[in-house]
Design an enzyme around this catalytic site. Structure first.
Site, PDB file in Angstrom:
ATOM      1  N   ILE A 173    -105.898  89.815  31.925  1.00 45.81           N
ATOM      2  CA  ILE A 173    -106.552  91.097  31.599  1.00 45.81           C
ATOM      3  C   ILE A 173    -107.840  90.842  30.821  1.00 45.81           C
ATOM      4  CG2 ILE A 173    -106.296  93.296  30.374  1.00 45.81           C
ATOM      5  CD1 ILE A 173    -103.264  93.143  31.093  1.00 45.81           C
ATOM      6  N   THR A 251    -105.913  97.677  24.172  1.00 41.91           N
ATOM      7  CA  THR A 251    -105.075  98.063  25.321  1.00 41.91           C
ATOM      8  C   THR A 251    -103.883  97.113  25.443  1.00 41.91           C
ATOM      9  OG1 THR A 251    -106.540  96.758  26.753  1.00 41.91           O
ATOM     10  CG2 THR A 251    -106.876  99.146  26.741  1.00 41.91           C
ATOM     11  N   ARG A 253    -101.038  95.795  22.602  1.00 44.52           N
ATOM     12  CA  ARG A 253     -99.883  96.404  21.944  1.00 44.52           C
ATOM     13  C   ARG A 253    -100.320  96.895  20.570  1.00 44.52           C
ATOM     14  NH1 ARG A 253     -97.841  96.923  26.193  1.00 44.52           N
ATOM     15  NH2 ARG A 253     -95.844  96.144  26.936  1.00 44.52           N
ATOM     16  N   ASP A 277    -105.289 102.710  23.322  1.00 48.17           N
ATOM     17  CA  ASP A 277    -104.341 103.174  24.348  1.00 48.17           C
ATOM     18  C   ASP A 277    -102.910 102.866  23.930  1.00 48.17           C
ATOM     19  OD1 ASP A 277    -103.602 104.163  26.990  1.00 48.17           O
ATOM     20  OD2 ASP A 277    -103.215 102.076  27.555  1.00 48.17           O
ATOM     21  N   GLU A 282     -95.286 103.885  18.967  1.00 49.70           N
ATOM     22  CA  GLU A 282     -95.600 104.989  19.871  1.00 49.70           C
ATOM     23  C   GLU A 282     -94.294 105.559  20.455  1.00 49.70           C
ATOM     24  OE1 GLU A 282     -98.203 102.544  22.355  1.00 49.70           O
ATOM     25  OE2 GLU A 282     -96.711 102.623  23.963  1.00 49.70           O
ATOM     26  N   HIS A 300    -101.031 105.370  26.139  1.00 48.42           N
ATOM     27  CA  HIS A 300    -100.514 104.176  26.832  1.00 48.42           C
ATOM     28  C   HIS A 300    -100.526 104.371  28.357  1.00 48.42           C
ATOM     29  CE1 HIS A 300     -97.611 100.516  26.327  1.00 48.42           C
ATOM     30  NE2 HIS A 300     -98.370 100.396  27.406  1.00 48.42           N
ATOM     31  N   ILE A 301    -101.744 104.561  28.891  1.00 48.68           N
ATOM     32  CA  ILE A 301    -101.865 104.799  30.340  1.00 48.68           C
ATOM     33  C   ILE A 301    -102.650 103.686  31.029  1.00 48.68           C
ATOM     34  CG2 ILE A 301    -101.585 107.307  30.233  1.00 48.68           C
ATOM     35  CD1 ILE A 301    -104.702 107.495  30.511  1.00 48.68           C
TER      36      ILE A 301
END
Ligand code: DGY
Length: 334
Positions: A173, A251, A253, A277, A282, A300-301
Site C-alpha cells: 500500500i 489509512t 490502523r 480513515d 473505532e 474505515h472505508i
C-alpha cells in the site's frame, strides 16, 4: 471481477462439504460462492459477534471467516472448539488475531493481501488532498448556505504538488501511495523495516530511522501494520519532530496514532490538518476529533469498493479452498 471459481472444490475427508461460520454479511457474489461450496452459517442480519458468541457459534464448524471487527486474542483462540481448524480473515490487517496463539494451537490463519492495495491507496490520496485543501470546511460552507463572495484570501489550504511526502511503511500500500504521489511531483521519502530494492524504491529516499523521516514530512502517510512496535508511534514527541504546518494521513490502523497528541497538535496549529480513515477503538472514536475543522474523517472505508470487496471475499475463499483441499493456502499467516 475476480475469479468466482475455486481452483478445486473443497471437501472433507469424509466427502462432506466443509462447515464454515461467516461472522459478517458479505457481498452477494461472495456469499453465493460460499453457499455453493460450503455448508455455511451466514449472518444475514449482520449482527455483532462478540467473543462469547464467536466461541459458542463456531461449534460444529471446520473454519471461520471473520473480519477485522471480530477479535481473536489468545483467550478466544484457546477456547475455540477443537473442530475449528482455520480462521480466514476478510482483511489484509491481522492485528485482531493473535498469530502466536494460533500457531501454538495449530490453527491456520489466512488474510487477503494485494487485492485492496489500490482502493486503500486511492483513499489515502483522497484524505491527503481533502485535508490539505480544507474539503470538509468548504463542503460544510455550501451545505449550511454560508457561502458569501469568492475571496482572494479565503479557504487557503496547503499546496500539495512538489512537496515532500513521508511514507511510514513501504509495503504494497505504501508503494501504491508513492506511485500516486509521483503524479503530483512529490518528493518521496520512506521508512520501512528494510530498505527496498532500487526497482521498488523508484527514487524514493530511504530513512533507516523513522524519527529522521518525520523531520522531512510535509505530508506524513501512515501505511505500516499495527504491532507492539508501532503502537502509539505518532505521539507528542514525534509530532514535535514534524515540520510546522505538516499534514498527517492515516489509512493503516488507528492505534498507531496517540489521539490526544494528534488532537492537541491540530488545535494548536502545529499541524495544518489530518485525514483519518482509521481510529483507535473505532467506531467509538476519541470525541475530540469531531469538532476539529482541520480534520477530514472517514469511517474505515479504505477498501470499500464493490470490486475490492469481491476480490477480498474471493481471495479469502481461495485460501479456504486450498486449505480444505489439503494444499498450502497462498496467504497463510499461521
Ligand atoms: C483491512 O483489510 O485490513 C482493512 O482495514 C479492513 O479491515
Amino acid at each position: 471481477m475476480a475469479s468466482t471459481s475455486p481452483q478445486q472444490r473443497p471437501s472433507q475427508p469424509h466427502g462432506q462439504r466443509p462447515r464454515i461460520l461467516v461472522t459478517r454479511k458479505l457481498p452477494d457474489a461472495v456469499e453465493a460462492r460460499i453457499t455453493r461450496d460450503y455448508d455455511a452459517t451466514l449472518n444475514p442480519a449482520d449482527n455483532v459477534f462478540d467473543a462469547d458468541r464467536l466461541v459458542r457459534e463456531s461449534a460444529g464448524h471446520d473454519g471461520i471467516l471473520v473480519c477485522s471487527t471480530e477479535k481473536l486474542p489468545a483467550a478466544v483462540i484457546e477456547t475455540l472448539p477443537p473442530e475449528v481448524k482455520i480462521v480466514a480473515t476478510f482483511s489484509v490487517g491481522h492485528d485482531h488475531i493473535d498469530l502466536a496463539a494460533a500457531k501454538t494451537r495449530g490453527l491456520a490463519v489466512t488474510n487477503t493481501p494485494d487485492v485492496l492495495t489500490d482502493a486503500t491507496a486511492d483513499i489515502t490520496f483522497l484524505l491527503l488532498l481533502a485535508a490539505a485543501r480544507r474539503a470538509y470546511e468548504g463542503e460544510r460552507t455550501i451545505r449550511e448556505d454560508r457561502w458569501g463572495r469568492w475571496e482572494p484570501t479565503g479557504m487557503l489550504g496547503v499546496h500539495v504538488t512538489g512537496k515532500r511526502l513521508a511514507i511510514l511503511g513501504m509495503g504494497r500500500i505504501g508503494r501504491a501511495v508513492a506511485q500516486r504521489a509521483r503524479g503530483f511531483e512529490m518528493e518521496i521519502h520512506y521508512n520501512n523495516r528494510s530498505r527496498l530494492a532500487p526497482e521498488l524504491e523508484q527514487g524514493a529516499i530511504y530513512h533507516e530511522d523513522p524519527e529522521e523521516l518525520l523531520s522531512v514530512a510535509d505530508f506524513l502517510s501512515i501505511n505500516c501494520p499495527s504491532s507492539k512496535e508501532t503502537y502509539h508511534f505518532l505521539n507528542a514527541d514525534r509530532i514535535a519532530r514534524l515540520p510546522d504546518g505538516a499534514v498527517v494521513v492515516n489509512t493503516a490502523r488507528g492505534n498507531i496514532v496517540h489521539d490526544e497528541s494528534l488532537i492537541a497538535a491540530l488545535k494548536s496549529g502545529k499541524l495544518a490538518a489530518a485525514g483519518l480513515d482509521v481510529f483507535e477503538n473505532e467506531p467509538n472514536i476519541h470525541p475530540g476529533y469531531r469538532d476539529l475543522p482541520n480534520c477530514f474523517l472517514l469511517p474505515h472505508i479504505g477498501s470499500a469498493t464493490l470490486e475490492t470487496r469481491h476480490a477480498m471475499g474471493f481471495r479469502a475463499l481461495d485460501n479456504l479452498d486450498a486449505f480444505f483441499a489439503g494444499k498450502e493456502s497462498r496467504d497463510r499467516l499461521a
